[in-house]
Design a protein around this motif. Structure first.
Motif, PDB file in Angstrom:
ATOM      1  N   GLY A   1      22.666  20.748  72.716  1.00 12.47           N
ATOM      2  CA  GLY A   1      22.236  20.613  74.103  1.00 12.47           C
ATOM      3  C   GLY A   1      20.996  21.427  74.390  1.00 12.47           C
ATOM      4  O   GLY A   1      20.089  21.520  73.561  1.00 12.47           O
ATOM      5  N   GLY A   2      20.942  22.044  75.570  1.00 13.38           N
ATOM      6  CA  GLY A   2      19.777  22.819  75.956  1.00 13.38           C
ATOM      7  C   GLY A   2      20.181  23.992  76.809  1.00 13.38           C
ATOM      8  O   GLY A   2      21.355  24.366  76.871  1.00 13.38           O
TER       9      GLY A   2
ATOM     10  N   GLN B   1      31.901  15.686  76.818  1.00 13.76           N
ATOM     11  CA  GLN B   1      30.518  16.098  76.597  1.00 13.76           C
ATOM     12  C   GLN B   1      30.063  15.563  75.256  1.00 13.76           C
ATOM     13  O   GLN B   1      30.793  15.631  74.258  1.00 13.76           O
ATOM     14  CB  GLN B   1      30.418  17.627  76.609  1.00 13.76           C
ATOM     15  N   GLN B   2      28.864  15.048  75.206  1.00 14.69           N
ATOM     16  CA  GLN B   2      28.342  14.509  73.959  1.00 14.69           C
ATOM     17  C   GLN B   2      28.293  15.608  72.909  1.00 14.69           C
ATOM     18  O   GLN B   2      27.694  16.657  73.119  1.00 14.69           O
ATOM     19  CB  GLN B   2      26.952  13.912  74.176  1.00 14.69           C
TER      20      GLN B   2
ATOM     21  N   ALA C   1      28.644  19.432  82.782  1.00 14.21           N
ATOM     22  CA  ALA C   1      28.854  20.707  83.462  1.00 14.21           C
ATOM     23  C   ALA C   1      29.184  20.493  84.934  1.00 14.21           C
ATOM     24  O   ALA C   1      30.061  21.152  85.503  1.00 14.21           O
ATOM     25  CB  ALA C   1      27.626  21.600  83.304  1.00 14.21           C
ATOM     26  N   GLU C   2      28.501  19.545  85.572  1.00 15.84           N
ATOM     27  CA  GLU C   2      28.749  19.273  86.985  1.00 15.84           C
ATOM     28  C   GLU C   2      30.098  18.590  87.179  1.00 15.84           C
ATOM     29  O   GLU C   2      30.842  18.913  88.112  1.00 15.84           O
ATOM     30  CB  GLU C   2      27.632  18.423  87.567  1.00 15.84           C
ATOM     31  N   ARG C   3      30.434  17.647  86.294  1.00  9.85           N
ATOM     32  CA  ARG C   3      31.727  16.964  86.409  1.00  9.85           C
ATOM     33  C   ARG C   3      32.876  17.961  86.212  1.00  9.85           C
ATOM     34  O   ARG C   3      33.885  17.911  86.922  1.00  9.85           O
ATOM     35  CB  ARG C   3      31.818  15.829  85.382  1.00  9.85           C
ATOM     36  N   GLU C   4      32.716  18.856  85.251  1.00  9.00           N
ATOM     37  CA  GLU C   4      33.750  19.855  85.017  1.00  9.00           C
ATOM     38  C   GLU C   4      33.836  20.818  86.186  1.00  9.00           C
ATOM     39  O   GLU C   4      34.929  21.174  86.641  1.00  9.00           O
ATOM     40  CB  GLU C   4      33.472  20.617  83.720  1.00  9.00           C
ATOM     41  N   ARG C   5      32.693  21.243  86.711  1.00  6.93           N
ATOM     42  CA  ARG C   5      32.665  22.203  87.816  1.00  6.93           C
ATOM     43  C   ARG C   5      33.384  21.655  89.045  1.00  6.93           C
ATOM     44  O   ARG C   5      34.093  22.384  89.743  1.00  6.93           O
ATOM     45  CB  ARG C   5      31.213  22.535  88.179  1.00  6.93           C
TER      46      ARG C   5
ATOM     47  N   GLY D   1      50.026  -1.009  78.665  1.00  6.20           N
ATOM     48  CA  GLY D   1      49.408  -1.617  79.836  1.00  6.20           C
ATOM     49  C   GLY D   1      48.536  -0.642  80.610  1.00  6.20           C
ATOM     50  O   GLY D   1      48.202  -0.898  81.782  1.00  6.20           O
ATOM     51  N   ILE D   2      48.127   0.460  79.974  1.00  7.23           N
ATOM     52  CA  ILE D   2      47.305   1.491  80.617  1.00  7.23           C
ATOM     53  C   ILE D   2      45.869   1.377  80.108  1.00  7.23           C
ATOM     54  O   ILE D   2      45.641   1.238  78.901  1.00  7.23           O
ATOM     55  CB  ILE D   2      47.852   2.902  80.327  1.00  7.23           C
ATOM     56  N   THR D   3      44.915   1.442  81.028  1.00  7.47           N
ATOM     57  CA  THR D   3      43.504   1.414  80.647  1.00  7.47           C
ATOM     58  C   THR D   3      42.957   2.841  80.606  1.00  7.47           C
ATOM     59  O   THR D   3      43.085   3.589  81.586  1.00  7.47           O
ATOM     60  CB  THR D   3      42.676   0.589  81.648  1.00  7.47           C
ATOM     61  N   LEU D   4      42.356   3.207  79.484  1.00 11.57           N
ATOM     62  CA  LEU D   4      41.700   4.507  79.349  1.00 11.57           C
ATOM     63  C   LEU D   4      40.218   4.267  79.105  1.00 11.57           C
ATOM     64  O   LEU D   4      39.824   3.726  78.075  1.00 11.57           O
ATOM     65  CB  LEU D   4      42.295   5.310  78.193  1.00 11.57           C
ATOM     66  N   ARG D   5      39.399   4.680  80.075  1.00 11.82           N
ATOM     67  CA  ARG D   5      37.944   4.582  79.937  1.00 11.82           C
ATOM     68  C   ARG D   5      37.400   5.891  79.360  1.00 11.82           C
ATOM     69  O   ARG D   5      37.822   6.980  79.769  1.00 11.82           O
ATOM     70  CB  ARG D   5      37.288   4.287  81.276  1.00 11.82           C
ATOM     71  N   ILE D   6      36.450   5.768  78.449  1.00 16.09           N
ATOM     72  CA  ILE D   6      35.853   6.945  77.807  1.00 16.09           C
ATOM     73  C   ILE D   6      34.415   7.075  78.282  1.00 16.09           C
ATOM     74  O   ILE D   6      33.602   6.166  78.087  1.00 16.09           O
ATOM     75  CB  ILE D   6      35.890   6.824  76.271  1.00 16.09           C
ATOM     76  N   GLU D   7      34.102   8.200  78.924  1.00 15.26           N
ATOM     77  CA  GLU D   7      32.739   8.474  79.367  1.00 15.26           C
ATOM     78  C   GLU D   7      32.193   9.646  78.560  1.00 15.26           C
ATOM     79  O   GLU D   7      32.694  10.774  78.657  1.00 15.26           O
ATOM     80  CB  GLU D   7      32.696   8.813  80.857  1.00 15.26           C
ATOM     81  N   SER D   8      31.167   9.392  77.766  1.00 11.68           N
ATOM     82  CA  SER D   8      30.510  10.435  76.982  1.00 11.68           C
ATOM     83  C   SER D   8      29.159  10.707  77.616  1.00 11.68           C
ATOM     84  O   SER D   8      28.288   9.835  77.650  1.00 11.68           O
ATOM     85  CB  SER D   8      30.338   9.973  75.527  1.00 11.68           C
ATOM     86  N   ILE D   9      28.980  11.927  78.162  1.00 10.17           N
ATOM     87  CA  ILE D   9      27.797  12.232  78.961  1.00 10.17           C
ATOM     88  C   ILE D   9      27.116  13.492  78.441  1.00 10.17           C
ATOM     89  O   ILE D   9      27.697  14.257  77.661  1.00 10.17           O
ATOM     90  CB  ILE D   9      28.159  12.407  80.452  1.00 10.17           C
ATOM     91  N   ASP D  10      25.876  13.710  78.878  1.00  4.67           N
ATOM     92  CA  ASP D  10      25.113  14.858  78.376  1.00  4.67           C
ATOM     93  C   ASP D  10      25.628  16.157  78.990  1.00  4.67           C
ATOM     94  O   ASP D  10      26.457  16.178  79.909  1.00  4.67           O
ATOM     95  CB  ASP D  10      23.618  14.691  78.607  1.00  4.67           C
TER      96      ASP D  10
END
Length: 618
Positions: free
Chosen positions: A71-72, A449-450, A486-490, A472-481
């Protein structure tokens, strides 16, 4: 972290006897200056120790080491509430009044402080600074700097520093080089926590707002390394200060041996690993046992230019896995969480991704004496938990164990159990979709996090999503920078996410930060699951007030039961062995490994650089 009062050692503070007559002089007579503090009893090392037991006191100085981060970064201040600084800065560029020995469960020895005293019940702690202690700009470290640092970090600093300050009743200067902290809470680890708070220079911030400092506002510290240069999101270079004030201290002898530590930043783990193979960075840690066996046979390894080192440790397993956000329905229902844990086919996932080489975490403190024992709670553990019996989830008292699969891909028995639990919670399969009574489908999102710590996290979740489809459960996977994550976790904007919490042999106040109800809804807090458990809070309080080792172990085992039976996390692998691939010029004392193994106090702190013909011992 925690501690208790220990036997008297050293001499009575001359200043206190002179300056504080009457009642204060009587209190001072009850305590004596000491060179360190231990969790129980006396520190293992005597006042005249010459070096830590796991270092090479004669390690040569020199050379450079290059490490890689994913990351950075947008900050070089590791103490602010906002920003993403390189994690290494806190440990390499800043010091505290006392320093850890990583060969003891929890003992600290004098660093900026030459001695420490405590009240009869650790209701106060007093430190005397070393007269030679200096910041990197050669200005003296003063009592004023210490008091300002404690208050500033405790009020406007990062959340991890604030809980301690809320338990300080009074902080005052008691002499030219001494200060006393008096507490308003009966928690016996507070004295040690004060000793480990970072100290920075007050005068630097006389005309600046600490909370709003910019990238160029790098706090001035007193540690062996200073930031020499940086390129945003590319690298940070730390240079060993040739005039470092504490280089001859017993706590420092044989440590901080590299002239330069360079942190390079990479967009993802794959690129970083290729940089390592190309010789651009000095070492990497590998967390996948299968990859360690199968992917570290490239030419540089075969030629002996790269060495593979395995570092065992005696720490608890901690918790690593996928945490469920109980602030959101239906994850606020333990039955749904139980179903999701049963649907996770660990044995199959482990075989596919690690060759079955890494055992599963069985509880938060597993692998240590602090971990819960199988079966029903012991009488002493039960006595602590029974007042909360009505609010405890099933298994806390009678015994709880993670489900085991049969190793096949279908995991039929556990999926049948998951269906039963979902039905109890009001969910049924309708036309192939899991729905509640209102007809809403059960859909979840896991935010990753990526290229985070566990690089196979996405692969794990892809396998898991296929298992959930059968329910019958849908699990979506979001891989983000990193920044988005950090904002989603916060803001706790996820259903599931990856979580790792390293836990020590001396858990204490930080447990409130991880699991305490008070901070469950505080943005940026570490309680990712949002658990609010009166039982957990009470067990943490019991740990902090315990006066014997037996009482402490009992309370921690009780907390472990509350945590694991709460079904907040889908646990994955444990990491009892550190795996480091490194250039052959990097050496460490292989015959005296610390109790804590590979950690922040190991690489690069006690390693050194030497060419093969230099005769280095390791």
């Amino acid at each position: 972290m925690r501690s208790v009062f220990f036997p008297l050692m050293g001499r009575v503070s001359a200043f206190l006897c002179w300056a504080l007559p009457g009642l204060m002089a009587t209190q001072a007579a009850l305590a004596e200056q000491q060179h360190g503090m231990a969790m129980y009893g006396a520190p293992a090392l005597p006042p005249d120790f010459v070096s830590l037991p796991y270092v090479n006191p004669d390690a040569p100085k020199g050379g450079a080491v290059v490490t890689g981060n994913i990351g950075g970064f947008d900050s070089l201040n590791p103490f602010q509430l906002t920003g993403s600084p390189p994690w290494q800065l806190r440990f390499f560029a800043y010091e505290s009044l006392m320093g850890r020995s990583w060969d003891e469960p929890f003992t600290i020895y004098g660093l900026l402080a030459e001695s420490v005293e405590v009240g009869p019940n650790r209701e106060w702690v007093e430190f005397t600074l070393r007269p030679e202690a200096r910041f990197s700009d050669d200005s003296p470290v003063t009592v004023e700097d210490v008091l300002w640092s404690l208050e500033t970090l405790g009020t406007v600093g990062n959340l991890r520093y604030r809980d301690l300050w809320s338990k300080v009743a009074k902080a005052e200067q008691t002499g030219p080089r001494s200060l006393r902290i008096t507490f308003n809470a009966p928690e016996r680890d507070l004295a040690l926590l004060v000793g480990l708070r970072p100290i920075i220079k007050k005068a630097q911030w006389a005309e600046k707002d600490f909370a709003d400092g910019g990238l160029a506002d790098i706090p001035i510290g007193s540690a062996p390394y200073v930031v020499e240069s940086y390129e945003v999101n590319r690298n940070v270079v730390l240079r060993r200060n040739p005039d470092y004030w504490g280089r001859d201290l017993p706590l420092r002898r044989g440590t901080n041996n590299f002239d330069e530590i360079r942190i390079e930043f990479y967009g993802d783990n794959a690129v970083m690993k290729e940089a390592f193979k190309a010789g651009e960075i000095s070492y990497v840690r590998e967390f996948n046992a299968e990859k360690w066996e199968s992917q570290y046979n490239f030419p540089a390894v075969q030629r002996g230019e790269i060495v593979k080192s395995e570092i065992p440790n005696g720490k608890p397993s901690g918790i690593t896995g996928f945490v469920m956000n109980t602030r959101r329905a239906p994850l606020d229902d333990w039955r749904v969480r139980d179903a999701l844990i049963h649907a996770f086919n660990f044995e199959y996932v482990n075989d596919v991704l690690t060759g079955g080489r890494q055992p599963r975490i069985t509880s938060y403190f597993s692998g240590s004496e602090l971990g819960m024992r199988p079966g029903p709670a012991s009488p002493k553990v039960r006595a602590l938990l029974e007042p909360f019996a009505d609010s405890l989830p099933p298994g806390a008292l009678e015994g709880y164990a993670l489900p085991e699969g049969d190793g096949s891909a279908r995991n039929r028995a556990n999926l049948r159990h998951a269906l039963r639990m979902l039905e109890e919670a009001g969910w049924t399969v309708q036309d192939g979709v899991m729905r509640n009574a209102a007809g809403a489908p059960l859909e979840l999102t896991v935010v990753l996090q990526q290229d985070g710590l566990i690089q196979q996290a996405t692969s794990i979740m892809e396998l898991y999503a296929r298992a959930l489809e059968r329910l019958g459960i849908t699990l979506r996977i979001e891989s983000i920078d990193k920044a988005q994550y950090a904002e989603r976790e916060r803001s706790f904007d996820f259903d599931l996410t990856f979580m790792r919490r390293d836990l020590s042999l001396s858990p204490g106040n930080e447990q409130y930060l991880y699991w305490g109800a008070e901070g469950a809804d505080t943005p940026g807090g570490r309680n990712l699951m949002g658990m609010k458990s009166a039982a957990a809070d009470a067990m943490i309080a019991a740990m902090l007030s315990a006066r014997t080792h037996e009482e402490f172990v009992t309370a921690t085992r009780a907390l472990d039961r509350v945590l694991i039976s709460g079904r907040y996390v889908i646990p994955i692998h444990s990491y009892a062995v550190g795996r480091i691939a490194h250039k052959r010029q990097l050496h460490y004392p292989a015959d005296r490994l610390p109790l804590y193994g590979d950690g922040v106090g190991f690489l690069p702190e006690v390693w050194w650089y030497a060419d093969e013909d230099a005769g280095a011992q390791d």
